[in-house]
Enzyme design. Structure first.
Site, PDB file in Angstrom:
ATOM      1  CG  PHE A 239      -9.341 -73.602 -34.237  1.00 27.78           C
ATOM      2  CD1 PHE A 239     -10.405 -73.533 -35.118  1.00 27.78           C
ATOM      3  CD2 PHE A 239      -8.190 -74.263 -34.630  1.00 27.78           C
ATOM      4  CE1 PHE A 239     -10.328 -74.118 -36.370  1.00 27.78           C
ATOM      5  CE2 PHE A 239      -8.101 -74.853 -35.890  1.00 27.78           C
ATOM      6  CZ  PHE A 239      -9.184 -74.775 -36.762  1.00 27.78           C
ATOM      7  NE  ARG A 321     -19.289 -66.799 -24.841  1.00 21.31           N
ATOM      8  CZ  ARG A 321     -20.239 -66.270 -25.608  1.00 21.31           C
ATOM      9  NH1 ARG A 321     -21.205 -67.040 -26.086  1.00 21.31           N
ATOM     10  NH2 ARG A 321     -20.257 -64.987 -25.902  1.00 21.31           N
ATOM     11  CB  THR A 452     -19.446 -62.288 -21.630  1.00 21.58           C
ATOM     12  OG1 THR A 452     -18.095 -62.754 -21.617  1.00 21.58           O
ATOM     13  CG2 THR A 452     -20.358 -63.405 -22.147  1.00 21.58           C
ATOM     14  CD  GLU A 722     -17.002 -68.762 -30.278  1.00 20.09           C
ATOM     15  OE1 GLU A 722     -16.137 -68.960 -29.415  1.00 20.09           O
ATOM     16  OE2 GLU A 722     -17.815 -67.820 -30.221  1.00 20.09           O
TER      17      GLU A 722
END
Length: 777
Positions: A239, A321, A452, A722
């Protein structure tokens, strides 16, 4: 001639959709995790001595009693690390062991290696450490006020937000504090290090980023990277919590293994794990929004402060993000979005499923709920009005939304979930029910897919075809239960035209695929699947060239399907053909590589295309709330999610279900808490509550939006890891909706995140107070 192996006969139903490659092993207990591996007779176990101060200079350390404790073999401080003690994933400041000062409670100061874990843990309690305490910063509001940041602030702008706000028919302004989340993977953090004869080391790591573990182990040991081998077969969940944080355990075990010339295991007990490792970032978001009487947003200004902790870790990307997703599914013609990397004297927060995206999406959905109450409309109508669509298709950072998917997906779910009829039924129920109130919300998600950080958008693979017709694949991705290995095997099998059962995906190893990116950002299949496909296609092209020459056929006459090789008018089985190719000295092995095209972001201009594409989805949640206590139940959830052409719909639906429940947990029962000294108080399953099976809605329907990805991803699929987590936001919005029913939807009462029963109770009280005030006036 040497005898070749017999042909592999699979005997499987080639049309059936494969189950997870380890599914049977998971349920029978045969899946081997690191702690299941047999221990060496001379294996040592690690525990660390931790800081009891949030921010302090270390005045003195006395470890005499620690060293004398029975079973203790070695004790190390920062000065004993042979190389660089800094194990930061990107920048600097994350020390393997503290030096002259500490900057969070739980920071490791020294490490003990003992013959068993109990002895190591008991020994570390005997240390005598004195500190000179300093004033600690513990809240992101304080970090903003004091201008204490781990990295510079970044701002995205489009249009003229100040002028548009001044001219707007309506404005609203407020703030929303969104707490973080504990990863709570089933398998805790663990690594085993084994020294080799050449002075190097092999590390078995429960890590999403073996290449980073390799690099940092080499750094702390002052070795060339090539002398460190890291292997990860599987994790019991990650995760994001094992993207950067897992390296610390591998480094600590490696230092002690090389010092003592014996295997060393470092397994964090759950409580140590919850104290010493980073979590999802808290965010304090303040906002001002301008909109029309119809509810159309004309301007927005957001200040988003991430609680980064004491060092940068991955916070730059996390806050970026969050900013990139503050629009979620909605067009903002005039906007200023500022992201602050707040420094606090708490454990450095890290990646968590969605990175910062969920914090931006929740901000956007909260604003929609508030606008809806302000203009007296259903929130769904406000969502549809502001949704990205033709003519309203450019994000605040300048990326055009090339797929016109969102509005049609929302409308399809609106119909299939019977949203309008249920809304009317809920209003009728609430009018006649004095104590129980129902709520309903449909919320979308638009989630950008790509790292990113541009350089991470690359993947590698290595494919071998053996002379019995079996295939072995190595790639840079890691398996943490999400089904990556299964999908990669399917991709390679489809490329070769063979049965999936012929393909074996091996453990991820840094000597097979070097310099691999982390399995994160939902990009595991996109990157590694495409790299494996590239390798398979290279081998297949060699086989095609061989067939053309050997059988005097045209290239178009060569094909492989269902384990049969077509050679014009003739054909033969795949294993026979591979043997023939081998006998004619055709190379049956190849590397593969993929780099994501089209992406790039100009940070100075705050414009660009950080994402190759967007994954989209929407969910409808219905809740019922006890207005006397704040207790509630999620009664029904309907989900429609966009995965492009699904490679494996069973795995994709499982990922969507799991992500939704994890997102629901983040916003309902999972509350992280610290005391006023900076000590985390939710440090065990006794006081930190993840969702249980009883919390899963009895009616949970998941359907896939049947539409190919417009970008050339692997078999036109889309990432699924996600994005569905943010579908859980519909539960939070439904709770707000139920609370708003107490004041006839004139106010969307402030609701904390997570919305624990206590938080819901306070929101109910706010709605009642507003209603009482309205009646009095």
């Amino acid at each position: 001639m040497r005898k070749l192996p017999d042909n592999l006969i699979t005997g499987q139903d080639t049309k059936a959709l494969p189950s997870h490659e380890s599914a049977l092993k998971h349920v029978t207990g045969d899946a081997v995790y690191i702690d299941d591996m047999p221990e060496w007779p001379n294996e040592l176990h690690v525990a660390t001595g931790k800081s009891t101060e949030a921010f302090a200079d270390i005045v003195s350390i006395n470890l005499d009693k620690v060293k004398a404790y029975p079973g203790v073999v070695d004790v190390i401080l920062q000065a004993d690390i042979p190389g660089d003690p800094d194990v930061s994933p990107v920048l600097s400041g994350d020390m393997l062991l503290a030096g002259d000062f500490v900057h969070y409670i739980g920071q490791p100061i020294f490490a003990v290696a003992a013959t068993n874990l109990r002895a190591a843990k008991q020994a570390v309690e005997l240390a005598e450490i004195t500190y000179q305490s300093k004033a600690a910063t513990l809240h992101p509001k304080d970090s903003l006020a004091r201008q204490e940041f781990v990295l510079p602030t970044h701002t995205i702008r489009c249009g003229d937000s100040k002028t548009a706000l001044a001219q707007a028919e309506h404005t609203l302004s407020s703030d929303l504090y969104i707490k973080g989340q504990e990863h709570f993977y089933l398998e805790g953090q663990i690594s085993v290090a084994i020294p080799n004869e050449d002075g190097g080391v092999q590390v078995f790591a429960s890590s999403q980023h073996p290449a980073e573990v390799q690099k940092l182990v080499a750094r702390v040991l002052d070795l060339p990277v090539a002398q460190v081998l890291v292997e990860t077969r599987r994790m019991g969940g990650g995760f994001g919590g094992k993207e950067s944080q897992a390296a610390t355990l591998g480094c600590m075990a490696a230092v002690l293994a090389v010092r003592n010339r014996c295997p060393v295991k470092y397994r964090m007990p759950r409580q140590d794990d919850m104290v010493q490792t980073g979590k999802r970032h808290d965010f304090w978001n303040s906002y001002q929004v301008g909109f029309t009487q119809q509810g159309e947003i004309v301007a927005a200004e957001y200040d988003m402060v991430g609680k980064c902790g004491c060092t940068a870790d991955l916070s730059d990307g996390v806050v970026d993000r969050a900013m990139f997703h503050a629009d979620n599914a909605y067009f903002l013609p005039n906007a200023r979005i500022s992201g602050y990397r707040g420094k606090t004297h708490t454990v450095s927060n890290t990646a968590f499923r969605g990175f910062g995206g969920p914090k931006g999406v929740l901000l956007a959905e909260n604003i929609i709920e508030e606008i809806a109450c302000k203009v007296g409309k259903d929130a769904l109508d406000i969502r549809k009005l502001n949704c990205y669509q033709t003519g309203k298709d450019t994000t605040p950072y300048g990326q055009q939304i090339e797929e016109d998917v969102l509005l049609s997906l929302i409308e399809e779910l609106e119909v299939s979930s019977d949203y309008r009829a249920r809304r009317e039924a809920i209003k009728a129920y609430n009018r006649q029910s004095p104590y129980l109130k129902k709520g309903l919300a449909l919320t979308p998600v638009k989630f950008g897919i790509s790292f990113t950080s541009k350089h991470l958008n690359q993947g590698g693979a290595l494919v071998h075809v053996y002379t019995d017709g079996s295939v072995h694949v190595s790639h840079g991705g890691t398996e943490m239960g999400q089904g990556l290995y299964t999908k990669v095997a399917q991709i390679v099998a489809k490329a070769f035209g063979i049965d999936y059962q012929r393909v074996n995906v091996g453990a991820t190893r840094t000597d097979k695929v070097p310099n691999a990116s982390p399995t994160a950002a939902s990009a595991g299949t996109d990157l590694n699947g495409m790299a494996a496909l590239d390798a398979a296609n290279t081998i297949k092209e060699r086989l095609r060239e061989f067939a053309v020459e050997q059988f005097a056929i045209s290239a178009e006459d060569f094909a492989i399907a269902d384990d049969v090789v077509s050679l014009g008018a003739d054909s033969m089985g795949f294993p026979e053909f591979i043997k023939l190719a081998y006998m004619n000295r055709v190379s049956l092995s190849s590397t593969g590589f993929y780099k994501t095209p089209k992406i790039g972001y100009d940070r100075k201009a705050a414009k660009g295309r950080p994402f190759l594409y967007f994954a989209n989805g929407a969910s409808v949640s219905e809740v019922i709330v006890d207005t006397l206590t704040g207790e509630y139940k999620v009664t029904q959830v309907d989900i429609l999610h966009d995965v492009g052409y699904s490679i494996n719909s069973h795995i994709d639906i499982g990922q969507i279900e799991g992500a939704f429940v994890q997102g629901m947990g983040w916003l309902t029962s999972e509350e992280l808490s610290w005391d006023d000294k900076g000590r985390i108080t939710t440090n065990s399953p006794a006081n930190y509550k993840i969702p249980t099976s009883a919390d899963v809605p009895e009616k949970l329907t998941v359907k896939l939006f049947d539409r190919a990805n417009s970008e050339e991803t692997v078999y036109r699929s889309k990432a699924v890891g996600e994005p569905p987590l943010m579908l859980g936001i519909s539960v939070w919005c439904a709770l707000k909706d139920a609370c708003a029913s107490l004041c006839d939807y004139q106010l969307s009462p402030p609701l904390s995140a997570p919305a624990t029963p206590e938080a819901v109770y306070y929101a109910l009280q706010a709605a009642k107070a507003y209603q009482a005030g309205a009646k009095a006036s």
